[in-house]
Each structure stands twice: as C-alpha cells, then as structure tokens.
Design a protein around this motif. Structure first.
Motif, PDB file in Angstrom:
ATOM      1  N   ARG A 131       0.789  -1.076  -0.283  1.00 57.38           N
ATOM      2  CA  ARG A 131       0.105   0.084   0.006  1.00 57.38           C
ATOM      3  C   ARG A 131       0.866   1.322   0.026  1.00 57.38           C
ATOM      4  NH1 ARG A 131      -3.740   0.723   4.989  1.00 57.38           N
ATOM      5  NH2 ARG A 131      -4.824  -1.093   4.292  1.00 57.38           N
ATOM      6  N   SER A 132       1.922   1.358   0.754  1.00 57.32           N
ATOM      7  CA  SER A 132       2.436   2.665   0.913  1.00 57.32           C
ATOM      8  C   SER A 132       3.891   2.532   1.527  1.00 57.32           C
ATOM      9  CB  SER A 132       1.811   3.588   1.852  1.00 57.32           C
ATOM     10  OG  SER A 132       1.499   3.315   3.147  1.00 57.32           O
ATOM     11  N   HIS A 133       4.790   3.443   0.983  1.00 59.21           N
ATOM     12  CA  HIS A 133       6.234   3.744   1.351  1.00 59.21           C
ATOM     13  C   HIS A 133       6.580   5.050   1.318  1.00 59.21           C
ATOM     14  CE1 HIS A 133      10.320   2.728   2.268  1.00 59.21           C
ATOM     15  NE2 HIS A 133      10.452   2.036   1.384  1.00 59.21           N
ATOM     16  N   PRO A 134       5.849   5.743   2.223  1.00 59.14           N
ATOM     17  CA  PRO A 134       5.966   7.135   2.159  1.00 59.14           C
ATOM     18  C   PRO A 134       7.490   7.856   2.036  1.00 59.14           C
ATOM     19  CG  PRO A 134       4.867   6.697   4.415  1.00 59.14           C
ATOM     20  CD  PRO A 134       5.260   5.264   3.442  1.00 59.14           C
ATOM     21  N   SER A 135       8.276   7.475   3.011  1.00 56.01           N
ATOM     22  CA  SER A 135       9.509   8.089   2.851  1.00 56.01           C
ATOM     23  C   SER A 135      10.264   7.549   1.703  1.00 56.01           C
ATOM     24  CB  SER A 135      10.519   7.582   4.043  1.00 56.01           C
ATOM     25  OG  SER A 135      10.910   6.197   3.907  1.00 56.01           O
ATOM     26  N   GLN A 136       9.993   6.592   0.859  1.00 55.70           N
ATOM     27  CA  GLN A 136      10.712   6.402  -0.263  1.00 55.70           C
ATOM     28  C   GLN A 136      10.009   7.469  -1.386  1.00 55.70           C
ATOM     29  OE1 GLN A 136      12.962   3.781  -1.223  1.00 55.70           O
ATOM     30  NE2 GLN A 136      13.233   5.260  -3.122  1.00 55.70           N
TER      31      GLN A 136
END
Ligand code: CP
Length: 305
Positions: A131-136
């Motif tokens: 679903r998500s990998h915000p820092s990437q």
C-alpha cells in the motif's frame, strides 16, 4: 505544540501538498547538517522491521545518528516476535525502553496505522505491504527536484510490477501533489486500474511512452508477494519492459533513470543502464538520509511545523 497527527507519517495522502513541500525543503536543509543537530537530552528511535530492508533501515539509522539520537533496532528474526508477541506489544516495549519515534515496516499495510493510533511515539511507516512507502516517495521526489528544480508539468513513468508496488503508490501521491504527470506502464496483469485518475495514465506499451518521459522509475518484480508471474511470461516481460541501452536511446537526452531498489539487474534494468550516466539510483539512496532526518525530526515533534 505539535499534535500526534503532525508527528506520524502513515500515508502521504494524509499530507497536504504544502506539508509535502515543507518536508522536502527541510530535507534539503538537513544535507548541510554535518554535526548532530541535537546536543542536549537523550532521544531514542525504535526501528521495527519485520520485512527485510537494506536502504530504508540503514538510512534511518544513519539519519538518527546524524541528528544525535540513539537507535533501538529490533532484529525481527531474533526478537520475541518469533515467540508470538504482537507488533503492537513490541512497539509498546520499545516505547517503554525510551523510544519517542518509531519506524515500522510490515507486510500488513494496517500495522503502521494501528501503531500510529495506539502508540504515543511518532510513527513513521517504513513500508506497509503493497500500500505505501511514504519516505521512499518523498526521497524519490527530492531526487527529481534536485534534477529538475520543479516537477510541475514533468512526465514521470513508473514501470513494472505496479500491482504489488507500495513505492509506486507513494510516488504517485507525491508526484501528483507536486504537479507532475505520472504514466504507469505495465502488462495488463500488473496494472491497477484503481490508480487511474487526474494526472495519471495507464499504459501497456513502454516503447510508445518512452519519448514523452522526463524521468523513469523502474520497479522490481515482487516475487515475495502472491504469485506475480502467474499470467506474465518472464521472457516476454523482459522483451517488452526491460530498460536497456536501446530503449534508453528512445528517450529525451535529459531523461534520468530511477530505481527504488533493490534492483534485479538483467530483469527490469540492465547493468549498463543502472550504472550509466543517466542513472540517479545512487543519489536516491543518498537522499534517503537527509529525508529521513527530516522525518525523524518531525516524528519527535521538533520539526519546522
Ligand atoms: N527501497 C527500499 O525500500 O529498499 P529496502 O527494501 O532495501 O529498504
């Protein structure tokens, strides 16, 4: 006083574009910090990675050290998670040991939101399922901003196993927030039609798209998730989607190549392209440190707002 919601980073879609821009500006500022920012008091960052990681985990460690914080790094395979302790109990344990910021990676995308809801620490999602990998997403945007200055109107292609890619989903949010247009390129089997929308196109023909792109992000095939090769012939995939030198020559001369890592050389990208002059893959990794410094500062409630 910074609220808990302002310290957590679970999904980039929780942030308004102005907040995204502020984090990116703060990460740029962090690059100049050659001595620890925090010289008084003791601060602990807890790292809980129940899935493998090289770049994300180590750049959070480097970021914590550069800020002047101590790291409580859980080695999942040698921890009491193996005895059945839950991730929430593990997070509370790290809080009791002093962590006031937590970074969590887990196969279940609901883990980071749960920890954000139940922990006092500022929680950063270090990669949640597909679903998500915000820092990437943020460090990818920083790398592109370093290249182009402004992403308004830029056309960014994201190519490969979109169906299982948390990176693609976070890139999509941040790139759209910064005014870029995103073209998602994959065989039908790996497309996700729910991602189509304003500023996002879905395409299957990579060679038709290449001349229009300003940057391209290649994705690894997520062999560990489901059975992604079902319905996709590996040889046909390479023939149609691998970025090699011949395809690179179909692009604008200013196009840059990104890959969030880990790369599978000879699959989605050839070594010639990965190590070539258009590659910004190592810059992406390097940008992980100042970006995660900015995110840790925010998680401690000590950011710029
Ligand atoms: N890009 C990325 O998340 O790499 P790691 O899995 O090595 O952390």
């Amino acid at each position: 006083m910074t609220s808990k919601a302002q310290r957590d980073l679970v999904e980039l879609s929780d942030l308004i574009p102005e907040a995204i821009r502020q984090i990116i500006e703060r990460a740029k500022w962090m690059r100049q910090c050659n001595i620890p920012l925090w010289t008084t008091g003791v601060r602990h960052v807890g790292l809980i990675f129940s899935e493998p990681s090289t770049r994300t985990s180590l750049s959070f460690v480097a970021a914590a050290h550069r800020l002047g914080a101590e790291v409580l790094e859980l080695r999942a395979e040698a921890s009491s998670l193996c005895k059945g302790e839950t991730l929430l109990d593990t997070a509370w344990t790290l809080e009791s040991l002093g962590a006031t910021a937590l970074v969590v990676r887990d196969a279940d995308p609901d883990t980071a939101p749960l920890l954000a809801q139940r922990c006092r620490a500022g929680v950063i999602n270090g990669g949640g399922g597909t679903r998500s990998h915000p820092s990437q997403g943020l460090l990818d945007a920083l790398t592109l901003i370093d290249e182009f200055g402004d992403l308004e109107g830029k056309v960014i292609g994201i190519v490969g196993d979109l169906l299982h890619s948390r990176v693609a989903r976070s890139d999509l949010v941040v790139l759209r927030a910064l005014g870029a247009k995103v073209v998602l390129v994959a065989p039908d089997r790996w497309q996700d039609t729910t991602l189509a929308g304003a500023g996002v196109e879905l395409e299957t023909d990579l060679e038709a798209v290449l001349p229009h792109l300003d940057a391209i992000q290649l994705l690894r095939i997520q062999h560990e998730r489901f059975d992604p090769l079902e319905g996709v012939d590996p040889q046909q995939y390479l023939q149609q989607y691998q970025l090699d030198q011949r395809r690179l020559e179909m692009t604008k001369r200013s196009l840059v190549v990104l890959h969030p890592g880990p790369m599978n050389r000879g699959v989605e990208i050839t070594s010639e392209v990965a190590d070539g002059t258009r590659s910004r893959i190592r810059q992406q990794v390097a940008n992980g440190v100042p970006m995660r410094m900015a995110l840790l500062e925010r998680a401690f409630g000590e950011g710029q707002g």
